[in-house]
Write an enzyme that holds these catalytic residues in place. Structure first.
Site, PDB file in Angstrom:
ATOM      1  N   THR A 181      -9.261 -16.666   0.050  1.00 26.38           N
ATOM      2  CA  THR A 181      -9.147 -16.281   0.977  1.00 26.38           C
ATOM      3  C   THR A 181     -10.742 -16.426   1.860  1.00 26.38           C
ATOM      4  O   THR A 181     -11.616 -16.951   1.145  1.00 26.38           O
ATOM      5  CB  THR A 181      -9.069 -14.636   1.127  1.00 26.38           C
ATOM      6  OG1 THR A 181     -10.028 -14.134   0.285  1.00 26.38           O
ATOM      7  CG2 THR A 181      -7.738 -14.312   0.288  1.00 26.38           C
ATOM      8  N   ASN A 241      -3.112  -2.765   2.332  1.00 26.97           N
ATOM      9  CA  ASN A 241      -3.880  -3.930   2.071  1.00 26.97           C
ATOM     10  C   ASN A 241      -5.194  -3.931   2.438  1.00 26.97           C
ATOM     11  O   ASN A 241      -6.207  -4.750   1.834  1.00 26.97           O
ATOM     12  CB  ASN A 241      -3.217  -5.173   2.450  1.00 26.97           C
ATOM     13  CG  ASN A 241      -3.933  -6.526   2.437  1.00 26.97           C
ATOM     14  OD1 ASN A 241      -4.275  -7.076   1.574  1.00 26.97           O
ATOM     15  ND2 ASN A 241      -4.600  -6.845   3.750  1.00 26.97           N
ATOM     16  N   GLY A 300      -6.264 -13.496   5.737  1.00 26.99           N
ATOM     17  CA  GLY A 300      -6.170 -13.408   4.334  1.00 26.99           C
ATOM     18  C   GLY A 300      -4.919 -12.945   3.861  1.00 26.99           C
ATOM     19  O   GLY A 300      -3.810 -13.369   4.272  1.00 26.99           O
ATOM     20  N   TYR A 360     -16.931  -1.453  -5.727  1.00 24.19           N
ATOM     21  CA  TYR A 360     -15.408  -1.979  -5.455  1.00 24.19           C
ATOM     22  C   TYR A 360     -14.632  -1.769  -6.599  1.00 24.19           C
ATOM     23  O   TYR A 360     -13.587  -1.606  -6.399  1.00 24.19           O
ATOM     24  CB  TYR A 360     -16.026  -3.665  -5.075  1.00 24.19           C
ATOM     25  CG  TYR A 360     -14.649  -4.280  -5.025  1.00 24.19           C
ATOM     26  CD1 TYR A 360     -13.952  -4.253  -3.584  1.00 24.19           C
ATOM     27  CD2 TYR A 360     -13.979  -5.180  -5.856  1.00 24.19           C
ATOM     28  CE1 TYR A 360     -12.921  -5.216  -3.385  1.00 24.19           C
ATOM     29  CE2 TYR A 360     -12.912  -5.997  -5.528  1.00 24.19           C
ATOM     30  CZ  TYR A 360     -12.247  -5.706  -4.620  1.00 24.19           C
ATOM     31  OH  TYR A 360     -11.072  -6.538  -4.422  1.00 24.19           O
TER      32      TYR A 360
END
Length: 261
Positions: A189, A81, A17, A152
């Protein structure tokens, strides 16, 4: 001279990704890259392909960072990341009413604790040179509410804020260590593949999922990587505590998107 010549860069969650694209872009610009991932096989595979180093690193585990610091005590760039959505093992409730505390903490452990530990490591690893670049991958979801993905959104909002705190702390210490955040929105992704599928209606699904984006398409991992290259380079030496949003214009006001004939 390439933009990242002679820089030692570490990218977490680089097995695939966005992380993999950033690692590739850094190498193309002359950097030496340490490809890290919790999945050792994916890290080794990409590192071998790029002719670079690899390391197994679970960003949520402090002992992993300690071991990594012993192996790589000095670096120039860190890209935090690695991240999770909470839906990796299937559909589970992540709304504010039904999410379990365990699931809430699991997302924060990787996205927020992992970024905190990464920033802490990077400051120490960059202190000798008194300069460096920390790039935290947040999300557009950290700038707005996401009812079905509360953990999230919360974790990415915290990453956004912590990036500014790290930037100010380093400046107060008299260090030219910069810290900035990138906020990608819908970037194509592997995470999206289950929703898009590979049937005849894939193009229609793609269009439907990108319908609220003014540019009417998904972003690419290469477009995120290009911004990371800028922030890692000396061209951005006066940029710190900033945030760059890569969202195809969504936050500019999708209701004002031009009509398509």
């Amino acid at each position: 001279m390439k933009r990242l010549e002679d820089k030692l860069c570490v990218v977490t969650g680089a097995g695939r990704g966005i992380g993999a694209a950033i690692a590739r872009a850094f190498v193309a610009e002359g950097a030496r890259v340490v490809v890290t991932d919790k999945d050792a096989e994916s890290a080794l595979r990409l590192a071998a392909d790029l002719g670079q180093s690899a390391a197994t690193l679970d960003v949520a585990v402090e002992q992993d960072w300690a071991r990594f610091a012993d192996a790589w005590p000095a670096i120039d760039v860190l890209v935090n990341n690695a991240g999770v959505t909470g839906f990796e093992q299937g559909a589970v409730p992540h709304d504010p009413e039904h999410a379990t505390l365990e699931d809430w903490r699991a997302v924060h452990r990787v996205n927020l604790d992992g970024t905190f530990l990464g920033c802490r490591y990077a400051i120490a690893a960059m202190r000798a040179k008194r300069a460096g670049s920390i790039i935290n991958i947040s999300s557009r979801s950290g700038m707005i509410g996401i009812p079905a993905a509360a953990a999230y959104a919360s974790s990415k909002a915290a990453v956004r804020n912590h990036s500014k705190t790290v930037a100010l702390y380093c400046a107060q210490q008299g260090l030219a260590i910069r810290c900035n955040a990138i906020h990608p929105a819908a970037i194509l992704t592997p995470m999206w593949e289950p929703m898009l599928g590979d049937g005849a209606d894939r193009a229609a699904r793609d269009a439907a999922l990108a319908a609220d984006t003014p540019l009417r398409r998904f972003g690419t991992v290469e477009e995120v990587a290009a911004v990371a290259v800028l922030l890692a380079s000396d061209e951005a030496c006066y940029i710190t505590g900033s945030e760059l949003t890569i969202d195809g214009g969504i936050l500019a006001g999708s209701a004002a998107s031009p009509a398509r004939s």
